[in-house]
Scaffold this motif. Structure first.
Motif, mmCIF file in Angstrom:
data_model
loop_
_atom_site.group_PDB
_atom_site.id
_atom_site.type_symbol
_atom_site.label_atom_id
_atom_site.label_comp_id
_atom_site.label_asym_id
_atom_site.label_seq_id
_atom_site.Cartn_x
_atom_site.Cartn_y
_atom_site.Cartn_z
ATOM 1 N N THR A 94 0.841 -1.186 0.000
ATOM 2 C CA THR A 94 0.000 0.000 0.000
ATOM 3 C C THR A 94 0.883 1.246 0.000
ATOM 4 N N ARG A 96 0.226 5.585 0.056
ATOM 5 C CA ARG A 96 -0.791 6.629 0.216
ATOM 6 C C ARG A 96 -0.179 8.010 -0.002
ATOM 7 N N ASP A 113 -7.307 15.584 -0.297
ATOM 8 C CA ASP A 113 -7.786 14.264 -0.704
ATOM 9 C C ASP A 113 -6.680 13.258 -0.441
ATOM 10 N N LEU A 115 -5.226 9.670 -1.459
ATOM 11 C CA LEU A 115 -5.251 8.695 -2.541
ATOM 12 C C LEU A 115 -4.461 7.476 -2.083
ATOM 13 N N THR A 116 -5.108 6.307 -2.104
ATOM 14 C CA THR A 116 -4.485 5.068 -1.636
ATOM 15 C C THR A 116 -4.400 4.065 -2.777
ATOM 16 N N ASP A 140 -6.518 -2.281 -6.026
ATOM 17 C CA ASP A 140 -7.579 -1.337 -5.697
ATOM 18 C C ASP A 140 -6.974 0.060 -5.579
ATOM 19 N N ILE A 141 -7.801 1.063 -5.863
ATOM 20 C CA ILE A 141 -7.411 2.458 -5.705
ATOM 21 C C ILE A 141 -8.559 3.146 -4.978
ATOM 22 N N LYS A 142 -8.240 3.827 -3.889
ATOM 23 C CA LYS A 142 -9.258 4.523 -3.107
ATOM 24 C C LYS A 142 -8.909 5.997 -3.013
ATOM 25 N N THR A 143 -9.945 6.820 -3.014
ATOM 26 C CA THR A 143 -9.764 8.253 -2.841
ATOM 27 C C THR A 143 -10.898 8.776 -1.971
ATOM 28 N N THR A 144 -10.628 9.803 -1.217
ATOM 29 C CA THR A 144 -11.674 10.379 -0.373
ATOM 30 C C THR A 144 -12.642 11.234 -1.173
ATOM 31 N N SER A 150 -11.734 10.298 -9.726
ATOM 32 C CA SER A 150 -11.396 8.888 -9.911
ATOM 33 C C SER A 150 -9.955 8.771 -10.388
#
Length: 183
Positions: A94, A96, A113, A115-116, A140-144, A150
């Motif tokens: 991971t 971030r 923001d 971004l992970t 996986d990609i995550k963002t607040t 995206s």
């Protein structure tokens, strides 16, 4: 006679050591090493401008890593940027980053923001002279979602190819024009 032997021995030793140093230095600076450098994720910034998706420049945005040694700053926010290298951690699955607006208009609102990137990493042997290179497969990609709408990684992998391998789509407040001509 004794002095001549010592001078020849010193000269021989000097030439031998110099030759060995040149050989060792040449082994690590081959073209192969430059062609097979480590995968370094390169991100381009995109947004909707006048109804169409385009590459954009983002002004006054600070970008820094979370959990990296010294939480390294990749962009101070003192200039407009359209792309950025986002190095991934090789000791974790991971990585971030924080993207934070720092211009005077938005700074009081603390708009940032996170971004992970979640990935698997695979070390690949390049050569004895160059060592290993990492390939990252994105899981996986995550963002607040405050600044970033995206994120896409075309192909799902980041290799050592020198290409833009991450697309970050920023919220620009515009909706895309999905006319029939675009289908």
């Amino acid at each position: 006679m004794q002095k001549a032997k010592i001078n020849r021995l010193a000269l021989f030793s000097f030439l031998l050591l110099g030759g060995m140093a040149a050989l060792m230095q040449g082994g690590c600076s081959t073209e192969e090493c430059y062609d097979n450098r480590n995968a370094l994720p390169y991100a381009g910034f995109y947004g909707i401008m006048e109804g169409k998706m385009e590459q954009i420049s983002v002004d006054s945005i600070r970008v820094y890593g979370i959990g990296a040694p010294g939480d390294s700053i990749l962009s101070e926010g003192n200039r407009s940027i359209a792309n950025l290298y986002l190095p991934f951690r090789i000791d974790s699955d991971t990585t971030r980053y924080v993207f934070k607006l720092i211009n005077k208009l938005y700074e009081p609102y603390n708009i940032a923001d996170t971004l992970t990137f979640i990935y698997s990493r695979e070390a690949r042997f390049v050569s004895a002279a160059c060592g290993a290179s990492y390939v990252y497969t994105i899981k996986d990609i995550k963002t607040t979602g405050l600044l970033i709408d995206s994120v896409a990684v075309p192909g799902g992998r980041i290799t050592n190819a020198d290409v833009e391998n991450i697309h970050i789509y920023f919220n620009t407040g515009e909706d895309p024009d999905y006319s029939e001509d675009d289908e």
